[in-house]
Structure formats: C-alpha cells, structure tokens
Design an enzyme around this catalytic site. Sequence first.
Site, mmCIF file in Angstrom:
data_model
loop_
_atom_site.group_PDB
_atom_site.id
_atom_site.type_symbol
_atom_site.label_atom_id
_atom_site.label_comp_id
_atom_site.label_asym_id
_atom_site.label_seq_id
_atom_site.Cartn_x
_atom_site.Cartn_y
_atom_site.Cartn_z
ATOM 1 N N GLN A 29 -33.926 33.515 -1.027
ATOM 2 C CA GLN A 29 -34.759 34.663 -0.272
ATOM 3 C C GLN A 29 -36.210 35.315 -0.730
ATOM 4 O OE1 GLN A 29 -33.895 34.958 3.204
ATOM 5 N NE2 GLN A 29 -35.231 36.581 3.404
ATOM 6 N N LYS A 57 -27.889 35.338 7.859
ATOM 7 C CA LYS A 57 -27.909 33.625 7.862
ATOM 8 C C LYS A 57 -26.537 33.206 7.192
ATOM 9 C CE LYS A 57 -32.725 33.702 6.530
ATOM 10 N NZ LYS A 57 -33.721 33.444 5.151
ATOM 11 N N ASP A 65 -35.779 25.562 3.565
ATOM 12 C CA ASP A 65 -36.714 26.291 4.287
ATOM 13 C C ASP A 65 -38.191 25.540 4.402
ATOM 14 O OD1 ASP A 65 -36.419 29.214 4.400
ATOM 15 O OD2 ASP A 65 -36.290 29.543 2.371
#
Length: 303
Positions: free
Chosen positions: A99, A55, A122
């Site tokens: 994460q 990412k 997200d």
Amino acid sequence: MPEALIIDGKRIASEIRDEVRIDAAEFLQRYGVRPRIMFVLVGNNPASEVYVRNKGIASEEAGFSHETKVLPANIEESELIDLIRSINEDPLTHGLLVQFPLPKHIREERVIELISPDKDVDGFNPLNAGRLSIGLGNYFAPCTPAGVIEMLARSGIAVSGKHAVIVGRSNLVGKPLALLFAQKNSKANAVATIAHTGAGEKLGEITRSADILVAAMGVPLAITADMVKPGAVVVDVGINRVADATKKSGSRLVGDVDFDRVKLKASAITPVPGGVGPMTIAMLLKNTLTAAIRQVTRVAEPA
Ligand code: GUN
C-alpha cells in the site's frame, strides 16, 4: 436537456465482485487452489489502514485467502525488500500489494520495480506498464483506470471513436487510462488526450472538446460546468476530503468535479463517493484471480 444518468459504481462493482467470487469457486474446484493475496502496510497512515482493511474484506468475500503484514513506519528499506523477495518466491501467494504512500525514507520506485510482475496486481511494475504501452496482452492494468473502462462498458456507453480527455498525467491513473482508451478493442478504440496543468489557459478549450471527460488531477471541484461540453460523459476519479462545518465529522468527500452543476450539463456522470472508488477494489479482485489462474495453470502445464 434530460437528466444525466448517474453511474452507480457501487452496483457495477458488486456485479463484478459476484462474478469473481463465482469464478474463484470454480477455480478452487478445478485446481484445488484458493487465490491468495498478501497486503503489506507500512506505518499507520489512517487512510491506508482503511483501504487495506476494505481490500481484505473484499478478498474474504471473494473467497480468496489473504493476509496483511503490518510493518512499523521506521522499518529499513532493506527489510521491506527482503519481505517482498520472500513473497515473490512463495508459490502459494499469487498477488502482492504494497500500500502507498510509503514513509519518505523508502523509495517507492524501488519497491514497484521489485514486486514480481506476475504478482503485481496493482499493475504498477514497469514491465506491466510497458506491456500495456506496447500492446502485449499479458499485463495487469492498474485497477482504477481499468475500473473506468469497465464501468463505461457495463453502463452501455460507447467509447469507440469518441474523444476521451483525461485531466491528470499520473502513473496511477492518467497515463495508463489514456493507453487503455486508445487500445483497439471493443471496450475502447477512443481518441485519447492527456490534459494537465501544462495546458494553462487552454485547459477549458481542451476539456470542452471531450465526449468523455475524466477528472484525475486530485484538485477538489476543479472541473466546473463551463469546462464541459453539453451531453458529455463525465467520470470523476478524485477523492478529496474538504472541511464542512455542517457535517458531524467536520468534513466531507468531494471529487475533482463540481458534481451538482456539471450533472445538469452531462449526459452521464459518476458520483463521489459511490462512483469510480468501488470499481478499484473490484478490479483488484479480478487481477488477483487472473494472477492465480496464470500462475497455477502455468505450473500445471507439461514442461
Ligand atoms: N494508494 C492509493 N491507491 C493505491 C492503490 O491503488 N494501490 C496501492 N498499492 N496503494 C495505493
């Protein structure tokens, strides 16, 4: 039956990443601001380390500013919360991604609720989930389900009026994807069904009624050819590592779909790897640029 179209997620994702890079450069020119995303990685889960590294690389290539905070696995929940609060308040950071999975002693739902909905690239925060659910426009859609919709649209696969069956009811994929499919817009307008283990023996009957079948249950090779209607479009969200003695590494990645057999029956199918996976990062970049645009242009508006 003609050969199934193998949908190339890598190519489509790369197309989107190029577009984001161009739009980010234009945004930088116009507002003097580089979109910035902060990644938070707790502990040393090897898969999470790879995901966050990828990412970061994608952010770099898009011309974003980015940083990864790595925290020890035994960090107190309160310390992580303090960090999230400080990033929420930092006007120079537009996106925040913590994460998952987190170590057991940290409540993921608490973390999800604390990330500012404006920076929640997200799309996991309940406010964004709620906005998606009731049809408000200003939400961030979770990246994987948004990637599935975008991938079908860019492959020229009509979704409107089709029966989309998603196998899997997770908050990350199954539930938001059903809502995205059912939205009344040009990329969606499908009839959506969420199927899951509760269907028991009826599961095959339900999946065979799908014009678009999405496997998102996290069970290797669970969707077999007998579960697929001839000519269906099959999308595989699963990424499972299974033992394979013929490989040097001793393992290989497989999806939730028995690709080799199902491809003989489907009209189009996504591979694993190289299907939905690359779309997730592309959509994360898109969400981050959107977050930056919303935050910067809102500040720039007269009071
Ligand atoms: N872990 C696995 N997939 C994801 C994702 O899309 N976002 C975050 N934050 N963690 C993950």
